[in-house]
Design a protein around this motif. Sequence first.
Motif, short mmCIF file in Angstrom:
data_model
loop_
_atom_site.label_atom_id
_atom_site.label_comp_id
_atom_site.label_asym_id
_atom_site.label_seq_id
_atom_site.Cartn_x
_atom_site.Cartn_y
_atom_site.Cartn_z
N CYS A 1 2.65 33.61 -32.44
CA CYS A 1 4.03 33.79 -32.02
C CYS A 1 4.63 35.04 -32.65
O CYS A 1 4.51 35.24 -33.86
N PRO A 2 5.28 35.90 -31.86
CA PRO A 2 5.90 37.11 -32.42
C PRO A 2 7.16 36.80 -33.24
O PRO A 2 7.58 37.61 -34.06
N TYR A 3 7.75 35.64 -33.05
CA TYR A 3 8.96 35.28 -33.77
C TYR A 3 8.65 34.63 -35.12
O TYR A 3 9.43 34.72 -36.06
N ASN A 4 7.52 33.93 -35.20
CA ASN A 4 7.10 33.28 -36.44
C ASN A 4 5.57 33.34 -36.51
O ASN A 4 4.89 32.61 -35.79
N PRO A 5 5.01 34.19 -37.37
CA PRO A 5 3.56 34.36 -37.41
C PRO A 5 2.79 33.12 -37.86
O PRO A 5 1.56 33.05 -37.70
N HIS A 6 3.48 32.11 -38.38
CA HIS A 6 2.82 30.87 -38.77
C HIS A 6 2.54 29.97 -37.56
O HIS A 6 1.79 29.00 -37.66
N HIS A 7 3.16 30.29 -36.43
CA HIS A 7 2.94 29.51 -35.20
C HIS A 7 1.71 30.03 -34.47
O HIS A 7 1.66 31.20 -34.09
N GLN A 8 0.73 29.16 -34.29
CA GLN A 8 -0.45 29.50 -33.49
C GLN A 8 -0.45 28.56 -32.30
O GLN A 8 -0.59 27.35 -32.46
N ILE A 9 -0.32 29.13 -31.11
CA ILE A 9 -0.10 28.34 -29.91
C ILE A 9 -1.26 28.54 -28.94
O ILE A 9 -1.73 29.68 -28.75
N PRO A 10 -1.71 27.46 -28.28
CA PRO A 10 -2.74 27.64 -27.24
C PRO A 10 -2.22 28.55 -26.14
O PRO A 10 -1.03 28.54 -25.80
N GLN B 1 3.84 30.78 -23.01
CA GLN B 1 5.11 31.15 -22.37
C GLN B 1 6.22 30.17 -22.73
O GLN B 1 7.34 30.56 -23.01
N TYR B 2 5.91 28.89 -22.70
CA TYR B 2 6.90 27.87 -23.04
C TYR B 2 7.34 28.03 -24.49
O TYR B 2 8.52 27.92 -24.81
N HIS B 3 6.37 28.26 -25.37
CA HIS B 3 6.69 28.41 -26.78
C HIS B 3 7.58 29.64 -27.02
O HIS B 3 8.52 29.57 -27.82
N LEU B 4 7.29 30.73 -26.35
CA LEU B 4 8.11 31.94 -26.51
C LEU B 4 9.56 31.67 -26.16
O LEU B 4 10.47 32.09 -26.87
N ALA B 5 9.79 30.96 -25.08
CA ALA B 5 11.16 30.65 -24.66
C ALA B 5 11.86 29.79 -25.71
O ALA B 5 13.02 30.04 -26.06
N LEU B 6 11.16 28.78 -26.23
CA LEU B 6 11.76 27.91 -27.24
C LEU B 6 12.02 28.66 -28.54
O LEU B 6 13.09 28.54 -29.15
N CYS B 7 11.05 29.42 -28.98
CA CYS B 7 11.18 30.14 -30.25
C CYS B 7 12.25 31.23 -30.16
O CYS B 7 12.93 31.51 -31.14
N ALA C 1 5.18 39.64 -19.67
CA ALA C 1 6.32 39.07 -20.38
C ALA C 1 5.92 38.34 -21.65
O ALA C 1 6.76 38.10 -22.51
N CYS C 2 4.65 37.99 -21.81
CA CYS C 2 4.19 37.34 -23.04
C CYS C 2 3.98 38.34 -24.17
O CYS C 2 3.77 37.94 -25.31
#
Length: 124
Positions: A9-18, A23-29, A47-48
């Motif tokens: 995740c570009p907003y929180n580097p501790h987040h590793q997302i499948p 895309q869903y995680h980016l919107a939430l974060c 957009a990712c």
Amino acid sequence: MEPEAFEICPYNPHHQIPHSRFQYHLALCRRKNPKKAKKMASCKYNACHVVPIKKLEEHEAACVNRSSVEEKDTLSPLKANLPSSEQNDDPLQTFLPKKLFCNSNTRESEREETSTQKTLRSGE
């Protein structure tokens, strides 16, 4: 079956997302981190790809998705030729709606009567 690749995740580097949920995680974060989101921008080719605004031009110049998008644009360009305002000086003549008539066996006087009755009913 291969294990799914993970994205960071570009907003929180501790987040590793499948990759399938990225895309869903980016919107939430983005919503949860509004201060950091103001400093980030999305790549116009994917957009990712969310990068700091300062590095956006550099990223877009080297983006891996750039060539595929540009190839699609050259294969089927969606360009419209709009009439210029120089061709027609009078803006009232650019659009001239035509009156439509229903072709039926009724006479003109009967059509006028029914249209006035409909107008009266709707205006009540």
